[in-house]
Write an enzyme that holds these catalytic residues in place. Sequence first.
Site, PDB file in Angstrom:
ATOM      1  N   SER A   1       0.846  -1.203   0.000  1.00  0.00           N
ATOM      2  CA  SER A   1       0.000   0.000   0.000  1.00  0.00           C
ATOM      3  C   SER A   1       0.872   1.240   0.000  1.00  0.00           C
ATOM      4  O   SER A   1       1.626   1.485   0.958  1.00  0.00           O
ATOM      5  CB  SER A   1      -0.902   0.026   1.227  1.00  0.00           C
ATOM      6  OG  SER A   1      -1.430   1.332   1.384  1.00  0.00           O
TER       7      SER A   1
ATOM      8  N   HIS B   1      -1.262  -1.574  -4.106  1.00  0.00           N
ATOM      9  CA  HIS B   1      -2.511  -1.190  -3.435  1.00  0.00           C
ATOM     10  C   HIS B   1      -2.549   0.332  -3.300  1.00  0.00           C
ATOM     11  O   HIS B   1      -1.638   0.956  -2.756  1.00  0.00           O
ATOM     12  CB  HIS B   1      -2.563  -1.860  -2.068  1.00  0.00           C
ATOM     13  CG  HIS B   1      -3.870  -1.733  -1.367  1.00  0.00           C
ATOM     14  ND1 HIS B   1      -4.964  -2.525  -1.665  1.00  0.00           N
ATOM     15  CD2 HIS B   1      -4.280  -0.922  -0.366  1.00  0.00           C
ATOM     16  CE1 HIS B   1      -5.977  -2.198  -0.878  1.00  0.00           C
ATOM     17  NE2 HIS B   1      -5.590  -1.221  -0.074  1.00  0.00           N
TER      18      HIS B   1
ATOM     19  N   ASP C   1      -4.760   3.425  -1.910  1.00  0.00           N
ATOM     20  CA  ASP C   1      -5.844   3.762  -0.971  1.00  0.00           C
ATOM     21  C   ASP C   1      -6.358   5.170  -1.217  1.00  0.00           C
ATOM     22  O   ASP C   1      -5.654   6.150  -0.948  1.00  0.00           O
ATOM     23  CB  ASP C   1      -5.311   3.687   0.464  1.00  0.00           C
ATOM     24  CG  ASP C   1      -5.124   2.265   0.945  1.00  0.00           C
ATOM     25  OD1 ASP C   1      -6.083   1.482   0.851  1.00  0.00           O
ATOM     26  OD2 ASP C   1      -4.014   1.940   1.421  1.00  0.00           O
TER      27      ASP C   1
ATOM     28  N   MET D   1      -9.051   8.004  -0.131  1.00  0.00           N
ATOM     29  CA  MET D   1      -9.921   8.375   1.000  1.00  0.00           C
ATOM     30  C   MET D   1     -10.503   9.762   0.781  1.00  0.00           C
ATOM     31  O   MET D   1      -9.797  10.666   0.337  1.00  0.00           O
ATOM     32  CB  MET D   1      -9.107   8.395   2.290  1.00  0.00           C
ATOM     33  CG  MET D   1      -8.402   7.101   2.597  1.00  0.00           C
ATOM     34  SD  MET D   1      -7.433   7.291   4.106  1.00  0.00           S
ATOM     35  CE  MET D   1      -6.692   5.653   4.202  1.00  0.00           C
TER      36      MET D   1
ATOM     37  N   HIS E   1      -8.278   0.792  -3.889  1.00  0.00           N
ATOM     38  CA  HIS E   1      -9.206   0.611  -2.769  1.00  0.00           C
ATOM     39  C   HIS E   1      -9.896   1.943  -2.490  1.00  0.00           C
ATOM     40  O   HIS E   1      -9.291   2.861  -1.936  1.00  0.00           O
ATOM     41  CB  HIS E   1      -8.385   0.128  -1.550  1.00  0.00           C
ATOM     42  CG  HIS E   1      -9.165  -0.065  -0.302  1.00  0.00           C
ATOM     43  ND1 HIS E   1      -8.568  -0.226   0.927  1.00  0.00           N
ATOM     44  CD2 HIS E   1     -10.505  -0.140  -0.071  1.00  0.00           C
ATOM     45  CE1 HIS E   1      -9.498  -0.389   1.862  1.00  0.00           C
ATOM     46  NE2 HIS E   1     -10.680  -0.330   1.287  1.00  0.00           N
TER      47      HIS E   1
ATOM     48  N   MET F   1     -12.107   4.219  -0.522  1.00  0.00           N
ATOM     49  CA  MET F   1     -12.785   4.457   0.764  1.00  0.00           C
ATOM     50  C   MET F   1     -13.517   5.790   0.625  1.00  0.00           C
ATOM     51  O   MET F   1     -13.150   6.791   1.238  1.00  0.00           O
ATOM     52  CB  MET F   1     -11.755   4.465   1.898  1.00  0.00           C
ATOM     53  CG  MET F   1     -11.240   3.065   2.215  1.00  0.00           C
ATOM     54  SD  MET F   1      -9.708   3.082   3.163  1.00  0.00           S
ATOM     55  CE  MET F   1      -8.539   3.213   1.826  1.00  0.00           C
TER      56      MET F   1
ATOM     57  N   MET G   1     -11.291  -6.065   5.661  1.00  0.00           N
ATOM     58  CA  MET G   1     -10.517  -5.093   6.438  1.00  0.00           C
ATOM     59  C   MET G   1     -10.256  -5.655   7.832  1.00  0.00           C
ATOM     60  O   MET G   1     -11.174  -6.123   8.504  1.00  0.00           O
ATOM     61  CB  MET G   1     -11.281  -3.774   6.567  1.00  0.00           C
ATOM     62  CG  MET G   1     -11.388  -2.959   5.294  1.00  0.00           C
ATOM     63  SD  MET G   1      -9.815  -2.521   4.514  1.00  0.00           S
ATOM     64  CE  MET G   1      -8.975  -1.623   5.831  1.00  0.00           C
TER      65      MET G   1
ATOM     66  N   GLY H   1      -9.115   3.930   7.137  1.00  0.00           N
ATOM     67  CA  GLY H   1      -8.896   5.364   7.342  1.00  0.00           C
ATOM     68  C   GLY H   1      -7.442   5.738   7.570  1.00  0.00           C
ATOM     69  O   GLY H   1      -7.021   6.813   7.169  1.00  0.00           O
ATOM     70  N   PHE H   2      -6.695   4.841   8.189  1.00  0.00           N
ATOM     71  CA  PHE H   2      -5.307   5.171   8.493  1.00  0.00           C
ATOM     72  C   PHE H   2      -4.415   3.943   8.374  1.00  0.00           C
ATOM     73  O   PHE H   2      -4.860   2.831   8.688  1.00  0.00           O
ATOM     74  CB  PHE H   2      -5.190   5.721   9.926  1.00  0.00           C
ATOM     75  CG  PHE H   2      -6.026   6.949  10.154  1.00  0.00           C
ATOM     76  CD1 PHE H   2      -5.554   8.213   9.795  1.00  0.00           C
ATOM     77  CD2 PHE H   2      -7.297   6.844  10.708  1.00  0.00           C
ATOM     78  CE1 PHE H   2      -6.345   9.351   9.990  1.00  0.00           C
ATOM     79  CE2 PHE H   2      -8.092   7.972  10.908  1.00  0.00           C
ATOM     80  CZ  PHE H   2      -7.608   9.219  10.545  1.00  0.00           C
TER      81      PHE H   2
ATOM     82  N   GLY I   1      -0.814   1.943   9.554  1.00  0.00           N
ATOM     83  CA  GLY I   1      -0.055   1.810  10.792  1.00  0.00           C
ATOM     84  C   GLY I   1      -0.845   1.382  12.014  1.00  0.00           C
ATOM     85  O   GLY I   1      -0.361   1.510  13.137  1.00  0.00           O
TER      86      GLY I   1
ATOM     87  N   ASP J   1      -6.434  -6.526   4.560  1.00  0.00           N
ATOM     88  CA  ASP J   1      -5.822  -5.193   4.590  1.00  0.00           C
ATOM     89  C   ASP J   1      -5.945  -4.586   5.981  1.00  0.00           C
ATOM     90  O   ASP J   1      -7.051  -4.443   6.503  1.00  0.00           O
ATOM     91  CB  ASP J   1      -6.562  -4.318   3.549  1.00  0.00           C
ATOM     92  CG  ASP J   1      -6.021  -2.903   3.445  1.00  0.00           C
ATOM     93  OD1 ASP J   1      -4.977  -2.600   4.051  1.00  0.00           O
ATOM     94  OD2 ASP J   1      -6.670  -2.101   2.732  1.00  0.00           O
ATOM     95  N   GLY J   2      -4.781  -4.213   6.541  1.00  0.00           N
ATOM     96  CA  GLY J   2      -4.765  -3.500   7.806  1.00  0.00           C
ATOM     97  C   GLY J   2      -3.957  -4.208   8.876  1.00  0.00           C
ATOM     98  O   GLY J   2      -4.357  -5.262   9.359  1.00  0.00           O
ATOM     99  N   GLY J   3      -2.810  -3.653   9.203  1.00  0.00           N
ATOM    100  CA  GLY J   3      -1.997  -4.216  10.273  1.00  0.00           C
ATOM    101  C   GLY J   3      -1.321  -5.526   9.925  1.00  0.00           C
ATOM    102  O   GLY J   3      -0.964  -6.290  10.818  1.00  0.00           O
TER     103      GLY J   3
ATOM    104  N   GLY K   1       1.242  -1.907   4.148  1.00  0.00           N
ATOM    105  CA  GLY K   1       1.715  -0.532   3.977  1.00  0.00           C
ATOM    106  C   GLY K   1       2.993  -0.324   4.759  1.00  0.00           C
ATOM    107  O   GLY K   1       4.102  -0.394   4.215  1.00  0.00           O
ATOM    108  N   SER K   2       2.827  -0.127   6.050  1.00  0.00           N
ATOM    109  CA  SER K   2       3.999   0.114   6.910  1.00  0.00           C
ATOM    110  C   SER K   2       5.011  -1.015   6.816  1.00  0.00           C
ATOM    111  O   SER K   2       6.228  -0.764   6.801  1.00  0.00           O
ATOM    112  CB  SER K   2       3.558   0.231   8.375  1.00  0.00           C
ATOM    113  OG  SER K   2       2.335   0.893   8.490  1.00  0.00           O
TER     114      SER K   2
HETATM  115  C1  DX5 Z   1      -6.329   1.569   5.706  1.00  0.00           C
HETATM  116  C2  DX5 Z   1      -5.868   1.226   4.315  1.00  0.00           C
HETATM  117  C3  DX5 Z   1      -4.751   0.284   4.289  1.00  0.00           C
HETATM  118  C4  DX5 Z   1      -3.485   0.803   4.920  1.00  0.00           C
HETATM  119  C5  DX5 Z   1      -2.701  -0.365   5.408  1.00  0.00           C
HETATM  120  O1  DX5 Z   1      -7.527   2.237   5.668  1.00  0.00           O
HETATM  121  O2  DX5 Z   1      -6.931   0.642   3.578  1.00  0.00           O
HETATM  122  O3  DX5 Z   1      -4.490  -0.182   2.973  1.00  0.00           O
HETATM  123  O4  DX5 Z   1      -2.705   1.546   4.036  1.00  0.00           O
HETATM  124  O5  DX5 Z   1      -1.635   0.104   6.130  1.00  0.00           O
HETATM  125  P1  DX5 Z   1      -0.838  -0.822   7.140  1.00  0.00           P
HETATM  126  O6  DX5 Z   1      -0.354  -1.998   6.371  1.00  0.00           O
HETATM  127  O7  DX5 Z   1       0.244   0.073   7.635  1.00  0.00           O
HETATM  128  O8  DX5 Z   1      -1.813  -1.222   8.224  1.00  0.00           O
HETATM  129 ZN    ZN Z   2      -6.446  -0.359   1.635  1.00  0.00          ZN
END
Ligand code: DX5
Ligand code: ZN
Length: 215
Positions: A7, A32, A34, A36, A65, A67, A136, A141-142, A144, A174-176, A196-197
């Site tokens: 991401s 990916h 994102d 928003m 993606h 959002m 998800m 939304g964020f 990390g 997706d997420g964490g 992402g991170s």
């Molecule tokens: C969150 C995004 C994710 C996010 C994942 O709303 O949809 O794609 O970038 O980031 P990490 O992998 O850092 O949780």
């Molecule tokens: Zn995403």
Amino acid sequence: MNRLSPSILAADFNCLGNQIKTAYEAGADMLHVDVMDGLFVPSISFGMPVIESIRKNTDMFFDVHLMIEEPIRYIDTFRTVGADLITVHYEACKDVRSTLEAIKASGAKVGISIKPGTEPSVLEPFYDIVDLILVMTVEPGFGGQKLIPSCVEKLPGIRKRIAASGREIMLEVDGGVGAANAAEIMAAGADTIVAGSAVFRGDIEANVKALKALM
Ligand code: DX5
Ligand code: ZN
């Protein structure tokens, strides 16, 4: 086939093109993206001009993606700027079926996503049209955030339902997601992970290779 979809939300936008190239050369399977809108989720990320710009520099498969509220308004535009797959949120659409049909008509692959509090049963009417289901594992939304373990429990049931559909549908998480939980997520039924991170913080090449080795 297992896929890693880094991401770019966690990338350094000052050198985005180079970071995408590094991730690709290290073995990332898709990218990916994102988007928003500050309404469906509290934050605002980036939109069409960024996608259009990075599209010029890579052949990677763009996993977009959305959002955003009522994404049907923008499907054709996202396709035109370079989306290969467009995922919308079940919770963001007034008419989910029409939105998925609009994605299909645009020529993009069709994705649907559910937030942590949404039951997988809402997906039931859409197994005939989707190419990807995105579960998800954080509140969207964020980047990390920490993965919510109970969301992983949705995966085996969805995987079973995909098998029963007889269609090829990707199951993405997706997420964490990172090295600490990637293997467990794949074992639960996912075939595609977003990170992402875990990709863009630190050594991108080493991170991609380490994650791919766990998948
Ligand atoms: C969150 C995004 C994710 C996010 C994942 O709303 O949809 O794609 O970038 O980031 P990490 O992998 O850092 O949780
Ligand atoms: Zn995403």
